[in-house]
Write a protein that holds these residues in place. Structure first.
Motif, PDB file in Angstrom:
ATOM      1  N   GLY A   1       0.814  -1.222   0.000  1.00 14.90           N
ATOM      2  CA  GLY A   1       0.000   0.000   0.000  1.00 14.90           C
ATOM      3  C   GLY A   1       0.836   1.256   0.000  1.00 14.90           C
ATOM      4  O   GLY A   1       0.486   2.251   0.629  1.00 14.90           O
ATOM      5  N   GLY A   2       1.982   1.238  -0.723  1.00 17.71           N
ATOM      6  CA  GLY A   2       2.732   2.469  -0.958  1.00 17.71           C
ATOM      7  C   GLY A   2       2.202   3.129  -2.227  1.00 17.71           C
ATOM      8  O   GLY A   2       1.220   2.678  -2.820  1.00 17.71           O
ATOM      9  N   VAL A   3       2.897   4.198  -2.657  1.00 18.23           N
ATOM     10  CA  VAL A   3       2.388   4.958  -3.802  1.00 18.23           C
ATOM     11  C   VAL A   3       2.321   4.090  -5.058  1.00 18.23           C
ATOM     12  O   VAL A   3       1.403   4.241  -5.876  1.00 18.23           O
ATOM     13  CB  VAL A   3       3.252   6.227  -4.022  1.00 18.23           C
ATOM     14  CG1 VAL A   3       4.646   5.901  -4.541  1.00 18.23           C
ATOM     15  CG2 VAL A   3       2.552   7.221  -4.924  1.00 18.23           C
ATOM     16  N   ILE A   4       3.245   3.139  -5.209  1.00 12.81           N
ATOM     17  CA  ILE A   4       3.264   2.328  -6.431  1.00 12.81           C
ATOM     18  C   ILE A   4       2.086   1.348  -6.436  1.00 12.81           C
ATOM     19  O   ILE A   4       1.360   1.243  -7.430  1.00 12.81           O
ATOM     20  CB  ILE A   4       4.614   1.578  -6.575  1.00 12.81           C
ATOM     21  CG1 ILE A   4       5.791   2.582  -6.563  1.00 12.81           C
ATOM     22  CG2 ILE A   4       4.635   0.710  -7.821  1.00 12.81           C
ATOM     23  CD1 ILE A   4       5.789   3.608  -7.675  1.00 12.81           C
ATOM     24  N   GLY A   5       1.872   0.656  -5.313  1.00 15.67           N
ATOM     25  CA  GLY A   5       0.739  -0.273  -5.236  1.00 15.67           C
ATOM     26  C   GLY A   5      -0.581   0.467  -5.355  1.00 15.67           C
ATOM     27  O   GLY A   5      -1.505   0.024  -6.054  1.00 15.67           O
ATOM     28  N   VAL A   6      -0.679   1.611  -4.692  1.00 16.85           N
ATOM     29  CA  VAL A   6      -1.951   2.354  -4.693  1.00 16.85           C
ATOM     30  C   VAL A   6      -2.260   2.918  -6.093  1.00 16.85           C
ATOM     31  O   VAL A   6      -3.392   2.820  -6.569  1.00 16.85           O
ATOM     32  CB  VAL A   6      -1.909   3.473  -3.624  1.00 16.85           C
ATOM     33  CG1 VAL A   6      -3.016   4.487  -3.854  1.00 16.85           C
ATOM     34  CG2 VAL A   6      -2.041   2.853  -2.232  1.00 16.85           C
ATOM     35  N   CYS A   7      -1.258   3.479  -6.771  1.00 11.28           N
ATOM     36  CA  CYS A   7      -1.505   3.984  -8.134  1.00 11.28           C
ATOM     37  C   CYS A   7      -1.918   2.835  -9.049  1.00 11.28           C
ATOM     38  O   CYS A   7      -2.814   2.978  -9.887  1.00 11.28           O
ATOM     39  CB  CYS A   7      -0.263   4.677  -8.695  1.00 11.28           C
ATOM     40  SG  CYS A   7       0.056   6.284  -7.955  1.00 11.28           S
ATOM     41  N   THR A   8      -1.278   1.681  -8.874  1.00 10.87           N
ATOM     42  CA  THR A   8      -1.625   0.515  -9.697  1.00 10.87           C
ATOM     43  C   THR A   8      -3.056   0.081  -9.401  1.00 10.87           C
ATOM     44  O   THR A   8      -3.849  -0.174 -10.319  1.00 10.87           O
ATOM     45  CB  THR A   8      -0.627  -0.637  -9.414  1.00 10.87           C
ATOM     46  OG1 THR A   8       0.697  -0.157  -9.683  1.00 10.87           O
ATOM     47  CG2 THR A   8      -0.905  -1.847 -10.276  1.00 10.87           C
ATOM     48  N   ALA A   9      -3.416   0.012  -8.123  1.00  7.76           N
ATOM     49  CA  ALA A   9      -4.769  -0.386  -7.742  1.00  7.76           C
ATOM     50  C   ALA A   9      -5.793   0.609  -8.308  1.00  7.76           C
ATOM     51  O   ALA A   9      -6.847   0.230  -8.816  1.00  7.76           O
ATOM     52  CB  ALA A   9      -4.873  -0.457  -6.213  1.00  7.76           C
ATOM     53  N   TYR A  10      -5.475   1.897  -8.229  1.00  5.18           N
ATOM     54  CA  TYR A  10      -6.405   2.940  -8.704  1.00  5.18           C
ATOM     55  C   TYR A  10      -6.689   2.767 -10.198  1.00  5.18           C
ATOM     56  O   TYR A  10      -7.847   2.722 -10.628  1.00  5.18           O
ATOM     57  CB  TYR A  10      -5.792   4.313  -8.421  1.00  5.18           C
ATOM     58  CG  TYR A  10      -6.601   5.469  -8.961  1.00  5.18           C
ATOM     59  CD1 TYR A  10      -7.704   5.961  -8.260  1.00  5.18           C
ATOM     60  CD2 TYR A  10      -6.276   6.068 -10.176  1.00  5.18           C
ATOM     61  CE1 TYR A  10      -8.452   7.022  -8.752  1.00  5.18           C
ATOM     62  CE2 TYR A  10      -7.021   7.126 -10.670  1.00  5.18           C
ATOM     63  CZ  TYR A  10      -8.100   7.606  -9.963  1.00  5.18           C
ATOM     64  OH  TYR A  10      -8.850   8.654 -10.455  1.00  5.18           O
ATOM     65  N   PHE A  11      -5.624   2.637 -10.997  1.00  8.62           N
ATOM     66  CA  PHE A  11      -5.836   2.558 -12.450  1.00  8.62           C
ATOM     67  C   PHE A  11      -6.429   1.207 -12.865  1.00  8.62           C
ATOM     68  O   PHE A  11      -7.203   1.144 -13.815  1.00  8.62           O
ATOM     69  CB  PHE A  11      -4.537   2.871 -13.200  1.00  8.62           C
ATOM     70  CG  PHE A  11      -4.204   4.339 -13.175  1.00  8.62           C
ATOM     71  CD1 PHE A  11      -4.980   5.256 -13.883  1.00  8.62           C
ATOM     72  CD2 PHE A  11      -3.154   4.828 -12.422  1.00  8.62           C
ATOM     73  CE1 PHE A  11      -4.707   6.619 -13.851  1.00  8.62           C
ATOM     74  CE2 PHE A  11      -2.857   6.184 -12.383  1.00  8.62           C
ATOM     75  CZ  PHE A  11      -3.636   7.086 -13.101  1.00  8.62           C
TER      76      PHE A  11
END
Ligand code: FAD
Length: 417
Positions: free
Chosen positions: A49-59
């Motif tokens: 749940g860092g910026v990379i996981g969260v951006c991936t989850a969002y898109f």
């Protein structure tokens, strides 16, 4: 700050020794649109749940996937919550990350327009200065500081030399990284049906060479069609990745100050060449005033074993003290009388041996993707990494950024350093 092999300071050298053309178009990227609801959406588990996981989850969620984000502690509890949040359009130009960084800078602008970035997470364009600062045991009071160029705002009243403008509001910007990451996951949940599970990924289960499920500590099993591993500096602890390449952590420190007169502080990011008193080794700290009224100062990095629990990561006392000295030397508004210390912290940059992020499908494990190794540019490069990863997982290839430079397959046969 000498944050990593590919530090922003070393990129500045590149920036000032090469001629770089800056695209002057509107520079916003159309956001990938929401897809019609699929009756059988692809089930994707995003780990981290860092910026990379969260951006991936969002898109991914925006593209119609059924997304579950697994985070072992708290969203943005590590580097993604404790970073500076500085963004630059062209500082990675001429290197392998150029297209990712440019796309991501522009995607940040589009996201800010869509998600009310200025209010939600402190998105704002900035002027960026480079300054040389020489500390002495008896720094002159602000009134006797030699006069500075008009590019330097009055709150920077310490012993500075050689001011240069190295970024303009067209080419540099900032976000509050924790608020950015948490805003994005909240929107992925609220608008696009993503789920967040607090739990520790323990292992992947494969069925016939492809991912079938993930297993969390305690035995909970979540079935999926694909998994994205975005565990930052912890990525190297998973066998499926450690057998391919080394992902390690570089520890860096930061403090957050609350100046008594926040309105005196202008939106100027500062990149310092700082010479401590009594001939101490020069360092490259960075100073970021935030629209919240806080001022963030970071620097002092070293390779160190990453603690298993992100909440257990503590800074070294002498590194924190050094950052306080930097703050008070640069500005009387940031010293003991001028500001309260709100946070003293440390976290880890996720690094690879060749200094390039690793983004793509893991060779030999169908349906298992990785996105990590963003070093000192993860907040900048999160959006384009997430958007490209969503395309790769759902469509089989990425149109937003060519991921060739980032392929995990580049490590095959190389052996680890
Ligand atoms: C001091 C400092 C300043 C920085 N400043 C900037 C900046 O100004 N601009 C910029 O672009 N970048 C900056 N960076 C870099 C940026 O912070 C990182 O590149 C980025 O945050 C990395 O994000 P990540 O998602 O890969 O990793 P992380 O943020 O480390 O997230 C990984 C997550 O995975 C979770 N996790 C780990 N193991 C498991 C498991 N087994 N199961 C479930 N979850 C797990 C962790 O709890 C964590 O939340 C800075 C970094 C530092 C240290």
């Amino acid at each position: 700050m000498n944050l990593a092999v590919t530090s922003r300071a070393s990129m500045l050298t590149l920036f000032h020794t090469t001629t770089i053309s800056i695209t002057s178009s509107a520079n916003t990227i159309p956001l990938p649109s929401r897809q019609p609801m699929d009756q059988n959406p692809k089930r994707v588990v995003v780990c981290g749940g860092g910026v990379i996981g969260v951006c991936t989850a969002y898109f991914l969620a925006k593209k119609g996937a059924a997304v579950t984000l697994i985070e072992k502690s708290d969203v943005a509890c590590a580097a993604s919550g404790k970073a500076g949040g500085f963004l630059a359009l062209d500082w990675c130009d001429g290197g392998p990350v150029e297209s990712l960084a440019r796309a991501s800078f522009n995607l940040h602008r589009s996201l800010s327009a869509e998600l009310n970035g200025p209010q939600s997470y402190g998105y704002r364009p900035l002027t960026t200065l480079s300054l040389t600062v020489t500390e002495s045991d008896s720094n002159p009071p602000s009134s006797s500081t030699p006069s500075k160029s008009s590019t330097v705002p009055s709150w920077i009243d310490g012993p500075i030399r050689s001011p240069r403008t190295i970024g303009t509001p067209e080419t540099t910007a900032q976000v509050h990284p924790q608020l950015f990451t948490r805003t994005l996951i909240a929107r992925a949940v609220k608008d696009h049906g993503a789920q967040v599970v607090i739990g520790k990924l323990e292992r992947l289960e494969l069925v016939g060479g492809r991912v079938g499920s993930v297993v969390l500590e305690g035995g909970r099993v979540i079935e999926c069609d694909s998994v994205v591993l975005a565990l930052g500096p912890w990525s190297g602890k998973l066998e499926v990745l450690s057998s391919l390449c080394r992902v390690y952590g570089l520890k860096a420190h930061s403090i957050v100050l609350e100046p008594r007169e926040p309105n005196s502080i202008t939106p100027h990011a500062l990149f310092l060449s700082y010479y401590p008193s009594r001939g101490g080794k020069a360092i490259d700290p960075e100073v970021y005033p935030r629209p919240t009224g806080e001022v963030y100062v970071c620097g002092m990095s070293a390779e160190e074993e990453v603690a298993d629990d992100p909440e257990e990561i503590r800074g070294k006392e002498e590194s924190i003290e050094m950052l306080k000295r930097v703050a008070k030397t640069v500005s009387s508004h940031l010293g003991e009388g001028g500001a309260r210390v709100k946070a003293e912290q440390a976290c880890f940059l996720p690094c690879t041996d060749d200094g390039i992020p690793v983004i793509g499908e893991v060779p030999g494990v169908k349906g298992c993707f990785v996105a990590t190794g963003h070093s000192c540019w993860g907040i900048l490069n999160g959006p384009a990494t997430g958007a490209a990863m969503a395309e790769l997982v759902i469509d089989g290839n990425s149109t937003i950024v060519d991921l060739k430079n980032f392929s995990p397959a580049r490590f095959l046969g190389r052996g680890k350093v």
